[in-house]
Design a protein around this motif. Structure first.
Motif, PDB file in Angstrom:
ATOM      1  N   LYS A 186       0.840  -1.207   0.000  1.00  0.00           N
ATOM      2  CA  LYS A 186       0.000   0.000   0.000  1.00  0.00           C
ATOM      3  C   LYS A 186       0.880   1.264   0.000  1.00  0.00           C
ATOM      4  N   CYS A 187       0.670   2.109  -0.988  1.00  0.00           N
ATOM      5  CA  CYS A 187       1.454   3.349  -1.074  1.00  0.00           C
ATOM      6  C   CYS A 187       1.195   4.194   0.171  1.00  0.00           C
ATOM      7  N   VAL A 188       2.255   4.715   0.763  1.00  0.00           N
ATOM      8  CA  VAL A 188       2.096   5.491   1.997  1.00  0.00           C
ATOM      9  C   VAL A 188       1.621   6.914   1.714  1.00  0.00           C
ATOM     10  N   LYS A 230      13.450  -1.688 -11.860  1.00  0.00           N
ATOM     11  CA  LYS A 230      13.866  -2.208 -10.551  1.00  0.00           C
ATOM     12  C   LYS A 230      13.464  -1.247  -9.425  1.00  0.00           C
ATOM     13  N   LYS A 231      12.224  -0.799  -9.532  1.00  0.00           N
ATOM     14  CA  LYS A 231      11.691   0.131  -8.531  1.00  0.00           C
ATOM     15  C   LYS A 231      10.200  -0.168  -8.339  1.00  0.00           C
ATOM     16  N   PHE A 232       9.680   0.209  -7.198  1.00  0.00           N
ATOM     17  CA  PHE A 232       8.233   0.230  -7.010  1.00  0.00           C
ATOM     18  C   PHE A 232       7.783   1.607  -7.486  1.00  0.00           C
ATOM     19  N   MET A 233       6.812   1.621  -8.429  1.00  0.00           N
ATOM     20  CA  MET A 233       6.397   2.901  -9.001  1.00  0.00           C
ATOM     21  C   MET A 233       4.882   3.025  -8.887  1.00  0.00           C
ATOM     22  N   CYS A 234       4.448   3.955  -8.071  1.00  0.00           N
ATOM     23  CA  CYS A 234       3.011   4.113  -7.834  1.00  0.00           C
ATOM     24  C   CYS A 234       2.351   4.817  -9.028  1.00  0.00           C
ATOM     25  N   PRO A 235       1.291   4.227  -9.566  1.00  0.00           N
ATOM     26  CA  PRO A 235       0.640   4.815 -10.736  1.00  0.00           C
ATOM     27  C   PRO A 235      -0.234   6.028 -10.387  1.00  0.00           C
ATOM     28  N   CYS A 236      -0.507   6.230  -9.116  1.00  0.00           N
ATOM     29  CA  CYS A 236      -1.452   7.295  -8.757  1.00  0.00           C
ATOM     30  C   CYS A 236      -0.832   8.691  -8.801  1.00  0.00           C
ATOM     31  N   HIS A 237       0.280   8.879  -8.101  1.00  0.00           N
ATOM     32  CA  HIS A 237       0.894  10.220  -8.085  1.00  0.00           C
ATOM     33  C   HIS A 237       2.409  10.123  -8.241  1.00  0.00           C
ATOM     34  N   GLY A 266       8.522  11.535  -5.721  1.00  0.00           N
ATOM     35  CA  GLY A 266       7.078  11.677  -5.578  1.00  0.00           C
ATOM     36  C   GLY A 266       6.679  12.147  -4.187  1.00  0.00           C
ATOM     37  N   PRO A 267       5.367  12.189  -3.958  1.00  0.00           N
ATOM     38  CA  PRO A 267       4.854  12.768  -2.705  1.00  0.00           C
ATOM     39  C   PRO A 267       4.893  11.834  -1.494  1.00  0.00           C
ATOM     40  N   ALA A 268       5.294  10.588  -1.656  1.00  0.00           N
ATOM     41  CA  ALA A 268       5.326   9.655  -0.508  1.00  0.00           C
ATOM     42  C   ALA A 268       6.205  10.242   0.602  1.00  0.00           C
ATOM     43  N   PRO A 269       5.678  10.350   1.817  1.00  0.00           N
ATOM     44  CA  PRO A 269       6.440  10.982   2.905  1.00  0.00           C
ATOM     45  C   PRO A 269       7.424  10.070   3.629  1.00  0.00           C
ATOM     46  N   ARG A 270       7.387   8.780   3.327  1.00  0.00           N
ATOM     47  CA  ARG A 270       8.262   7.840   4.045  1.00  0.00           C
ATOM     48  C   ARG A 270       8.351   6.555   3.212  1.00  0.00           C
ATOM     49  N   PRO A 271       9.210   5.625   3.625  1.00  0.00           N
ATOM     50  CA  PRO A 271       9.308   4.351   2.888  1.00  0.00           C
ATOM     51  C   PRO A 271       8.025   3.525   3.001  1.00  0.00           C
TER      52      PRO A 271
END
Ligand code: FES
Length: 178
Positions: free
Chosen positions: A103-105, A118-125, A138-143
């Motif tokens: 789940k994207c944080v 070789k990365k996790f890439m969130c399609p949302c933002h 991106g906007p994820a504030p933490r791992p």
């Protein structure tokens, strides 16, 4: 005379307040037995309830222990295995083995692994995470959050999907050394 006999017969049918009941017990004994039985039943129910709270509930699927489909020693550095039942990725980096909650944080989208990048890439933002879950764009504030990993002596990997940990940044000790 007949009426007097009826009165005597009715009086004989009602057991005396302190005398023996039909089965030989007094009313007081009967009431006491009933009271103790009721109290015993209440304690029994309360005990069963407390036992239920103390006894661990065996959960399967997300929220419980979800074994990985591979053994620890079968994972090579760079490998990522998606485990749908547990909503996690089992990853192996230089640091070791990790189970990352998918789940994207940022806002909770499911983050796919991009094998080419070789990365996790969130399609949302467009948040991007490394194989350790460390956020790098991106906007994820933490791992990505991590789940508890237990490696058994035979290499079986058990993931406790009910134990999810947030972290401000990835540290090597978050991974299980194998
Ligand atoms: S939900 Fe993943 S970047 Fe926004």
């Amino acid at each position: 005379m007949a009426a007097e006999n009826q009165v005597h017969a009715a009086a004989a049918a009602v057991p005396p307040a302190h005398g023996p009941a039909a089965d030989g017990m007094t009313r007081r004994q009967l009431l006491r037995s009933t009271m103790f039985a009721t109290i015993g039943a209440m304690f029994g129910l309360a005990g069963a309830g407390a036992g239920g709270m103390l006894w661990p509930i065996k959960l399967t699927g997300f929220g419980g222990i979800v074994p990985a489909p591979v053994k620890a020693h079968e994972m090579e550095i760079g490998d990522v295995v998606m485990v749908r039942e547990g909503k996690y990725y089992l990853t192996r980096s230089e640091d070791g083995l990790m189970a990352l909650y998918w789940k994207c944080v940022h806002l909770g989208c499911t983050v796919p692994w991009n094998a080419a990048q070789k990365k996790f890439m969130c399609p949302c933002h467009a948040s991007v995470y490394e194989i350790t879950g460390q956020n790098i764009a991106g906007p994820a504030p933490r791992p990505l959050d991590m789940m508890e990993v237990i490696v058994e002596p035979d290499g079986t990997v058990l993931v406790n999907t009910g134990k999810i940990t947030e972290r401000p940044r990835h540290e090597p000790e978050h991974a299980v050394k194998i």
